[in-house]
Structure formats: structure tokens, C-alpha cells
Write a protein that holds these residues in place. Structure first.
Motif, mmCIF file in Angstrom:
data_model
loop_
_atom_site.group_PDB
_atom_site.id
_atom_site.type_symbol
_atom_site.label_atom_id
_atom_site.label_comp_id
_atom_site.label_asym_id
_atom_site.label_seq_id
_atom_site.Cartn_x
_atom_site.Cartn_y
_atom_site.Cartn_z
ATOM 1 N N PRO A 3 -20.419 0.039 -7.787
ATOM 2 C CA PRO A 3 -21.188 -0.493 -8.915
ATOM 3 C C PRO A 3 -21.498 -1.961 -8.685
ATOM 4 O O PRO A 3 -21.169 -2.824 -9.480
ATOM 5 C CB PRO A 3 -20.240 -0.293 -10.101
ATOM 6 N N PRO A 5 -24.246 -3.955 -8.705
ATOM 7 C CA PRO A 5 -25.124 -4.856 -9.479
ATOM 8 C C PRO A 5 -24.360 -5.587 -10.577
ATOM 9 O O PRO A 5 -24.486 -6.796 -10.745
ATOM 10 C CB PRO A 5 -26.160 -3.904 -10.078
ATOM 11 N N GLN A 6 -23.537 -4.840 -11.317
ATOM 12 C CA GLN A 6 -22.832 -5.420 -12.444
ATOM 13 C C GLN A 6 -21.791 -6.428 -11.947
ATOM 14 O O GLN A 6 -21.727 -7.557 -12.430
ATOM 15 C CB GLN A 6 -22.153 -4.283 -13.220
ATOM 16 N N LEU A 7 -20.984 -6.029 -10.969
ATOM 17 C CA LEU A 7 -19.982 -6.942 -10.422
ATOM 18 C C LEU A 7 -20.644 -8.203 -9.907
ATOM 19 O O LEU A 7 -20.187 -9.311 -10.153
ATOM 20 C CB LEU A 7 -19.235 -6.273 -9.271
ATOM 21 N N ARG A 10 -21.736 -10.544 -12.625
ATOM 22 C CA ARG A 10 -20.606 -11.291 -13.177
ATOM 23 C C ARG A 10 -20.203 -12.422 -12.235
ATOM 24 O O ARG A 10 -19.900 -13.524 -12.664
ATOM 25 C CB ARG A 10 -19.400 -10.369 -13.382
ATOM 26 N N LEU A 11 -20.179 -12.127 -10.949
ATOM 27 C CA LEU A 11 -19.711 -13.136 -10.003
ATOM 28 C C LEU A 11 -20.740 -14.249 -9.832
ATOM 29 O O LEU A 11 -20.406 -15.368 -9.461
ATOM 30 C CB LEU A 11 -19.382 -12.471 -8.661
ATOM 31 N N LEU A 14 -21.071 -18.032 -12.120
ATOM 32 C CA LEU A 14 -19.889 -18.842 -11.832
ATOM 33 C C LEU A 14 -19.957 -20.241 -12.396
ATOM 34 O O LEU A 14 -18.944 -20.905 -12.553
ATOM 35 C CB LEU A 14 -19.705 -18.950 -10.315
ATOM 36 N N GLN A 131 -20.793 -19.664 -22.804
ATOM 37 C CA GLN A 131 -20.354 -18.445 -22.107
ATOM 38 C C GLN A 131 -20.476 -17.221 -23.011
ATOM 39 O O GLN A 131 -20.980 -16.182 -22.607
ATOM 40 C CB GLN A 131 -18.887 -18.582 -21.683
ATOM 41 N N VAL B 111 -17.063 -5.286 -16.808
ATOM 42 C CA VAL B 111 -17.242 -5.652 -15.398
ATOM 43 C C VAL B 111 -17.880 -4.518 -14.598
ATOM 44 O O VAL B 111 -18.757 -4.758 -13.761
ATOM 45 C CB VAL B 111 -15.872 -6.025 -14.777
ATOM 46 N N LEU B 112 -17.465 -3.291 -14.858
ATOM 47 C CA LEU B 112 -17.821 -2.192 -13.958
ATOM 48 C C LEU B 112 -19.032 -1.386 -14.403
ATOM 49 O O LEU B 112 -19.685 -0.744 -13.583
ATOM 50 C CB LEU B 112 -16.638 -1.225 -13.816
ATOM 51 N N ASP B 114 -22.639 -0.564 -16.088
ATOM 52 C CA ASP B 114 -23.966 -0.917 -16.589
ATOM 53 C C ASP B 114 -24.368 0.092 -17.661
ATOM 54 O O ASP B 114 -23.896 1.235 -17.653
ATOM 55 C CB ASP B 114 -24.983 -0.885 -15.442
ATOM 56 N N THR B 166 -19.549 6.261 -12.385
ATOM 57 C CA THR B 166 -19.100 4.930 -11.964
ATOM 58 C C THR B 166 -17.588 4.825 -12.127
ATOM 59 O O THR B 166 -16.915 4.186 -11.317
ATOM 60 C CB THR B 166 -19.793 3.863 -12.836
ATOM 61 N N LEU B 258 -13.554 -13.793 -14.764
ATOM 62 C CA LEU B 258 -14.736 -14.478 -15.296
ATOM 63 C C LEU B 258 -15.099 -13.966 -16.683
ATOM 64 O O LEU B 258 -15.465 -14.740 -17.570
ATOM 65 C CB LEU B 258 -15.922 -14.302 -14.343
#
Lengths: 395, 395
Positions: A3, A5-7, A10-11, A14, A131, B111-112, B114, B166, B258
Motif C-alpha cells: 500500500p 501511496p498512502q505510506l 504520510r512520509l 515530514l 498538522q 497509515v495503511l 486508502d 490491503t 508521523l
């Protein structure tokens, strides 16, 4: 098939943790950190907390799950305290406790803000709020501040263009990072605009009790029930109790409750009972907070005097009348992001203003926190800062 | 002009809190509640927690903000414990602490997953997990369970149709509500499928240490690093410490960090230091958990015997080998939603199976929790239940 795209998204986000990474660097013992935003743990009433913990653990309810809005005993104490602060009765069902104020921001963002909704923030902004608003894909509109806090004139101009915000966020007392408070006149105007245009004001008020010379003015929440007011035990008692609270109309509290059930079910009955015991003891609490005020006032005065002596007309700084921060603008074009590595070499850390900018800006500014160092250390820090500033000028 | 759509959407999703509302009703003193899912606070080591709190408060770090992934001392203790449980070294950076397991579910969902991504859950489902997955607009696929837990055959059939989940969520030990554990053979197959098809397994394991006769099998996480394992101090020490943790690859922990910065910044250094001290004391902890196991085993046996005596062939029930619940299917067509009001009148509460159904189903089932009542009370509860069942048959 990961997965990704989502991770990855998030990263990618930053930027907001740049300060946190900086704090890791500045944990080095040879660096004096004016970069933090932490209360002084030496001023935390540890023995009193320990006694309250032992008391609470005499009963069964301190170890069990508690109600999602918070342990009733704490909400009663907070409702009474908020009633005094707002000058009108605040009901227990208008109080919802959170895991620190940050959770209040996050839950409210999820409850109030649809993707693309306009959220007005102050510039420079409190990063934790940004945020939370960005996490729900809000459209951020940043408005300027001056010595009297958020420019309500600028808000009126924005409203006149037809923009209809869902939320206006303001740190009403001793702003982080800008070290300014919203004037009473503007509080009243902001509340009236909220009623007229139907937006919510999130009044973020963790520092209001840390005033130095005179008590903070009545909160914005005193003037309208379109205002949701956030406070916290983190700055007046201890961050590790992770006890914040919001005051809002009952139907908002009910919606927040539903979101919190999925977020983390409930807070800690133990830390909530500790906080309740300490806040219910008015006389002790006032005496305790007076001690915190006196310590921070002295540190603020020493820091400001040292800054004035070392930098004179090269900077402008806020008049620090409470809270934890001093905001400084360099008038000589000093780029504080370039100053930072030299400052770290000289043994002092701060946060460059650009870290708080919505978009670009504040390249010549910085935030200094005076809470966790005593006088001589603050003076040494400013001397090091001046040395780094000289080095940058020569480079 | 109010932000009604979002608020309304939140208030609409009330179904998931039906149990919570029920718990409010059943707080009445004249009702024996088998409806809860709470550990017995009498079994919580309150004196030991108080001593650990006093110890921790001897130091400054217990009152300050702590690192977002959790206080390092706790993560070290947990990494060591998870290493033993998984039979392979688990690094400190693979451990992330959360405000109870529910927060782990919520952060991982953000996080995981979508919007529209497929998440496989067990049916009947753990409601807290459903809440978190629905909050991020996952597409839920529910698969059946049998005496050996989640049907991995059914998962293979789903994968064969081209569906690419997912996440697959499983409560691997003493399932809530279904009171079943995943067999070792299925654990190995599930882990292999996760690697083959690139999905994440969220192994939700709050009950694994509450086994009655023989230790739980190695976790699914022992067989693949596509498995994220969730555990908690809530059931073995105390819910009010609000300390859960997840074990996951480092890059997942970093992404969770995050999201947590915006969600609530960090946990409580105080409660984390308490949990660390108690978990680090292996011998004391084993002895303590043995006591919890013995108490719950005895209660489970008494409940099951009473159910068998009162209902005989009218029901089928799970073999309760650990955890906190017994799951019962009526074979005579009893609608447990219709049974509930009569049961409340008779002075006993339970949760109807339909509350845990993904979609419709389990109208003839119910979940009974045996943890918070002693033997005679459990027997009285089942007698009352039988009376309500008779009344329903006569109605």
C-alpha cells in the motif's frame, strides 16, 4: 502490491516534524536548547502527584476503563473552573477531556472539517494545529498578527471577499510561537463574527494561566458559544498526565465522543483522577501556578535583557508578558535558517521562524523558549547566539 | 452555515456505540452484567502500580513529554518480551507504543488504508476494529470463522476471485466476541498468503496471555514481517494505564509516528514507566498473570456449566479456553435482540450477536462476559437468563 501511496504520502508530510528532529539533535549535553517548547520538569509538583496517585489507587475506578468524555469527577471540577473563567455557567456536558490539547485539535478537525473546507489560522502558526487541519485536507488561509494578536481586520477583509471559513483557529494568550495575546476588543469582535458568519472559533489556550503581571483577559469563549476553548494541564501541572480538555456546546462534545471511541476509546482514569484532585484544591493550585509564573517571569526578563544587550537595534522582540516564548525578528537581514548551524556549533539551539510560516516567510525570525534554563544559562545561550550571528556576518 | 454535513455524518454512525449505550443501562445495581468486556478491577495490582508510580515520580522524565513512539525504557522491555513470544529478535525500532490497542488500530488504519481499499475482517467482528476501518472509508469484506478461527479457506477463495485486500484483521487468540483462536496451521498459511499477495495482517492480540490450560500458540507475527501485532497492558495489568503497543517493520512504525504526532503527540511517560517496571519484573508478572488466569478460568467453568445445565441442547457454546468471553448460538430460533429486554427485566444483561455482525446475521447468538462476576453471581445470571428465555418462548 504494497500500500505504497498512502505510506508514501504520510512520509512525505515530514516538514511538520522538522522541529522534532531538531530537538533530537539538541538533546546533546553541550548545546543549550532554546528550541524546545517544554515546561520545566523541576517545577512540576512531583510529590503532590505521587500522593494523588496513591490516593486514587485506593479505589477501583482509577484502574478501570473510564467514560469516553472523561472521568465525571474531573469534568465537574473543570466545568466549575471554566464557569469562573468564562463568567457564565458551563455544564459538565460541555466539557470533554482529551489526551492533551493536541488530541482536541485532531478530534475537532475530524468532526468539524470536510475536505476542502476553509480553516483560518494565524501566521506564524501553531504547528500542531496545522498538522491536524492538514490531516483532514482543509484549505488553510493564514492571516497576519500584530501586537494585539490575530488581525481581525484581515479576517473581516477575507470574509468580505466571500470566503466562508468553517473554523478560525487562534492561540488567544501568549501565542506559540509569536508570543502575543489577542486584545479584549478583538476577542469580542471575533466572537461576533463567528455568530454572524456561522464559523467555529477554536480558541487554543494552553498558556493563559502563565501570565506574569496581570491575569489574562476573559477568553473568547466568554463571548459566544460558537467558540470551542481548549486548555490543558500540561503547562500548569505536568505534560505526562496527558490531560487536556475542551469546552464546547453539548452536540459538539457528543460528536467528538463518537470519533474518540474509534480513536482510542477513552483516557486514563488514573491520570484524570490525579488532575482532578490537584485542580480541585484551589488554594494549593493557585500557589503552585504562582511559583511557575514567578520562575518563568524571571527567566523571561533575563533572556530579554540579554537579547537587548547583545543585539540592541539589530532585532525587534516581543514584550514577553506570559507563556513560554520570545519571538525575535532580525532587522539586518539575518537568515535564521543559515544562522542555525553556526548557532549549534556555538552551542545553542533555537527554532527558525520559517518553521512556523504558512507557506514562505519569517526567514529573519526565530522563536526562543526560556522555560527550561535558569538565568546564567540563558545569558550564556544569548552570548553564544551573538557569536554565531557575528560569524554569519563575517562569512 | 453550520458545518452540518460532517457533524451529521458522525452522529449517524451510531450503531457501533450501541454496546456502549447498553453498558450505561446495565450500570444499574439490580442488573448482573455479562454484557461488558472489562477486566476485573479487583485483580489489578493496585499496590504494585502505586509503588511503581511513586518510584517513577522520583525522576524528572516521568512528568515530561516523552518520545512519540514511547518511552525508550518501555520499548526495550517490550522488544525483549516480543522477541521471546515471536522466537526471533524484535528490535526496539519495531515497537511503537499506543494509547491502548484501539489507538493502534486507528493509527494503522490511517497509515495503511486508502479510501475504498479492501479490508478483510472476521465475522462476527471486533467492533473497535470495524470503527477504525470504517473511519477511513475502507471496503469491508467479512469472512466466516469456525472452531479454528478465521477460515483461511474462505480467504483463499476471496483471493482467487481477484480481490486484493490491503489489510486482513484477525483477533488471533480468544476472539472478541467469538471466543475462538486461530490454529497454528492457519497462522502459517495466513502469513504465507500475506507474503504472496502483499497484504498486511493486523494481528490483534490483547487476550493471548489469558490462556487457561496451555499457552497460546506462537503469534502469526512469528511467521512473517507482513504481520503487525497489537498487544496491550489493559487485560494483563490495568486498562487505566492506557498502554498498548504494536510490533511492525520500522518503516511502518515511522509512518505511524508521523500520524500520531498530529493525533496526540505522545503517550504518558508516567504510565509508560509504570508499565515498564511491572513488565520488566518477569517473575512477579508471571505470578500476577497466573492469578488472573486462575480467576477467569474458574469463572468460565462456572458460567459454562450453568449454561449447559439451564439450556442443554437448546444452545451451542464455544469451548472457553482463555480470554474473557463465551459465545452462544441458540438452536431453537431464539432472537437474542427480542430476548434482551426480557433479560434486562429479569436482571441480567448480555450483548446480542447482531451487534457484532458485519451486515445482518447472528440474530440467534449472544456474547457473555464472565470476568467481572464471581461464581454465585454468574450462576444467578444464567438462571435469570433462562427465565427470560422461557418467557420469550411463552410470549
Amino acid at each position: 502490491m504494497h500500500p505504497a501511496p498512502q505510506l508514501a504520502r504520510r512520509l512525505d508530510s515530514l516538514r511538520s516534524s522538522a522541529i522534532r528532529d531538531l530537538l533530537t539533535v539538541t538533546a546533546r549535553a553541550d548545546i543549550i536548547s532554546l528550541a524546545g517548547g517544554l515546561p520545566d520538569p523541576e517545577l512540576v509538583p512531583r510529590a503532590r502527584i505521587a500522593a494523588a496517585a496513591v490516593d486514587a489507587l485506593g479505589g477501583l475506578s482509577a484502574v478501570q476503563y473510564t467514560e469516553t468524555p472523561g472521568w465525571a469527577g474531573l469534568r465537574e471540577v473543570l466545568a466549575a473552573r471554566n464557569s469562573v473563567q468564562c463568567g457564565r455557567p458551563v455544564g459538565v456536558n460541555e466539557i470533554f477531556t482529551t489526551h492533551g490539547s493536541q488530541q482536541a485539535l485532531s478530534l475537532l478537525a475530524q468532526v468539524l472539517i470536510d475536505p476542502g473546507a476553509v480553516v483560518v489560522v494565524e501566521n506564524p502558526a501553531y504547528i500542531g494545529a496545522l498538522q491536524s487541519f492538514r490531516a483532514v485536507d482543509a484549505k488553510i488561509e493564514a492571516l497576519p498578527m500584530d501586537a494585539d494578536g490575530l488581525s481581525v481586520d484581515a479576517l473581516e477583509e477575507l470574509l468580505a471577499t466571500g470566503v466562508r471559513p468553517t473554523v478560525v483557529h487562534t492561540v488567544s494568550n501568549f501565542h506559540n510561537p509569536a508570543s502575543r495575546s489577542l486584545s479584549t476588543d478583538r476577542r469580542i469582535r471575533l466572537a461576533a463574527l463567528a455568530e454572524q458568519f456561522g464559523f467555529w472559533v477554536i480558541e487554543d489556550d494552553p498558556y493563559g494561566e502563565i501570565w506574569f503581571d496581570e491575569p489574562s483577559p476573559r477568553p473568547v469563549a466568554a463571548y459566544s458559544d460558537r467558540v470551542i476553548r481548549l486548555s490543558s494541564a500540561s503547562k500548569i501541572i505536568a505534560p505526562a498526565l496527558r490531560t487536556g480538555w475542551l469546552q464546547a456546546p453539548e452536540h459538539v462534545c457528543r460528536a467528538v465522543e463518537l470519533v474518540r471511541q474509534g480513536a482510542d476509546l477513552c483516557g486514563s482514569a488514573l491520570t484524570q483522577q490525579i488532575v482532578a484532585e490537584l485542580i480541585a484544591d484551589d488554594r494549593w493550585l493557585e500557589h503552585h501556578i504562582d511559583g511557575v509564573r514567578a520562575a518563568y517571569r524571571e527567566r523571561a526578563e533575563i533572556l530579554c535583557a540579554a537579547v537587548d544587550q547583545e543585539f540592541g537595534d539589530v532585532i525587534e522582540r516581543t514584550d514577553v508578558t506570559g507563556g513560554m516564548f520570545c519571538w525575535i525578528d532580525f532587522l539586518d537581514g539575518t537568515d535564521t535558517q543559515k544562522l542555525l548551524p553556526l548557532a549549534l556549533q556555538a552551542g545553542v539551539a533555537f527554532v527558525p521562524g520559517s518553521a512556523f510560516a504558512v507557506g514562505d516567510g519569517y526567514q529573519n525570525s526565530m522563536r526562543l523558549c526560556f522555560t527550561t534554563s535558569d538565568g546564567p544559562v540563558l545569558e550564556a545561550a544569548v552570548t553564544r547566539l551573538a557569536r554565531a550571528h557575528e560569524e554569519l556576518a563575517l562569512a
